[in-house]
Motif scaffolding. Structure first.
Motif, mmCIF file in Angstrom:
data_model
loop_
_atom_site.group_PDB
_atom_site.id
_atom_site.type_symbol
_atom_site.label_atom_id
_atom_site.label_comp_id
_atom_site.label_asym_id
_atom_site.label_seq_id
_atom_site.Cartn_x
_atom_site.Cartn_y
_atom_site.Cartn_z
ATOM 1 N N PRO A 145 49.777 27.028 -81.161
ATOM 2 C CA PRO A 145 48.366 27.187 -80.785
ATOM 3 C C PRO A 145 48.160 26.966 -79.278
ATOM 4 C CG PRO A 145 48.642 25.675 -82.650
ATOM 5 C CD PRO A 145 49.997 25.881 -82.061
ATOM 6 N N PHE A 146 47.188 27.676 -78.722
ATOM 7 C CA PHE A 146 46.756 27.460 -77.338
ATOM 8 C C PHE A 146 45.361 28.060 -77.193
ATOM 9 C CE2 PHE A 146 48.450 31.684 -77.278
ATOM 10 C CZ PHE A 146 47.814 32.369 -76.249
ATOM 11 N N ASN A 147 44.730 27.807 -76.067
ATOM 12 C CA ASN A 147 43.388 28.324 -75.799
ATOM 13 C C ASN A 147 43.451 29.433 -74.751
ATOM 14 O OD1 ASN A 147 41.819 26.660 -77.537
ATOM 15 N ND2 ASN A 147 42.042 24.963 -76.082
ATOM 16 N N ILE A 148 42.867 30.561 -75.068
ATOM 17 C CA ILE A 148 42.767 31.657 -74.109
ATOM 18 C C ILE A 148 41.573 31.383 -73.188
ATOM 19 C CG2 ILE A 148 42.254 34.114 -73.835
ATOM 20 C CD1 ILE A 148 43.784 34.700 -76.326
ATOM 21 N N GLN A 149 41.830 31.402 -71.905
ATOM 22 C CA GLN A 149 40.777 31.158 -70.915
ATOM 23 C C GLN A 149 40.201 32.492 -70.411
ATOM 24 O OE1 GLN A 149 39.685 28.107 -70.321
ATOM 25 N NE2 GLN A 149 41.292 27.296 -71.699
ATOM 26 N N PRO A 150 38.912 32.508 -70.054
ATOM 27 C CA PRO A 150 38.322 33.752 -69.547
ATOM 28 C C PRO A 150 38.957 34.169 -68.221
ATOM 29 C CG PRO A 150 36.795 31.917 -69.284
ATOM 30 C CD PRO A 150 37.918 31.413 -70.117
#
Length: 227
Positions: free
Chosen positions: A141-146
């Motif tokens: 899992p990871f977070n996609i940044q704008p």
């Protein structure tokens, strides 16, 4: 003249009574039995075999074969349920996560691929590795940044094919969405290499995950990069 006519008519009326004198007595059972071909060798209430619905052989029509015994009920052997064969050595589901240091033999390959495929990009978090059986997957899992651009590099040891995906989960009740996947073949894979990284087109970010899937069995390690 009328008298002579009545006398012959009366004689004709007596003729049937004279002929009926040979009929059996109505209450004589022996005469009635002999008349219908039955003998006196069967006790009262019993009849010759095969007559009046009596069984011709013991054990028929539910009659006991021996006193107090009945034929055993018919039994049916149950048919076994069909089974679906599975391929030996194949499975699905999650691979067993292991420490990336356990795949130290892949480290030089991973470093060389990063220098060639993702120049100017930085690692996003740490590497992730697993012990795979055929068809198994491992997620990171990871977070996609704008406004950010993402790539993934993977190296397999002993596997036949390694595939990489970046998948977003828009909402808990919605199915995952594949944002990008590799187009390489073989035990090593690159997603978004050589400047073709996946860029988030939205002004907001969200949760995502990088997924490794393998064909064959062995070890695999991958790293996410971002710029």
């Amino acid at each position: 003249m009328r008298l002579h006519v009545l006398i012959p008519a009366a004689l004709l009326g007596l003729a049937p009574l004279a002929c009926g004198g040979s009929d059996p007595e109505p209450n004589n059972p022996s005469q009635m039995q002999n008349q219908y071909g039955a003998s006196n060798q069967y006790p009262p209430g019993q009849y010759p075999p095969g007559q009046y619905g009596q069984p011709t052989q013991p054990g028929q029509y539910g009659q006991p074969t021996q006193p107090g015994q009945y034929p055993p009920p018919a039994t049916t052997t149950p048919t076994p349920a069909p089974t679906t064969p599975t391929a030996t050595g194949t499975s699905t589901g999650q691979a067993t996560p292991i420490a990336p240091a356990a795949v130290s033999a892949a480290t030089p390959i991973l470093t060389a691929m990063a220098a060639s495929e993702v120049q100017g990009m930085q690692p996003e978090g740490g590497a992730f590795a697993g012990q795979f059986q055929d068809g198994q997957t491992l997620e990171q899992p990871f977070n996609i940044q704008p406004g950010k651009c993402y790539s993934v590099i993977g190296v397999g040891l002993g596997v036949q094919e390694l595939n990489l995906q970046i998948v977003a989960q828009p909402a808990p009740m919605l199915p995952p969405v594949v944002l990008s996947q590799d187009n390489t073949t073989g035990p090593n894979a690159t997603l978004g290499g050589k400047g073709s990284c996946f860029k988030n087109p939205l002004p907001v970010g969200g949760p995502a995950k990088a997924i490794m899937t393998v064909k064959g069995s062995g070890l695999a390690v991958a790293q996410i990069y971002v710029k």
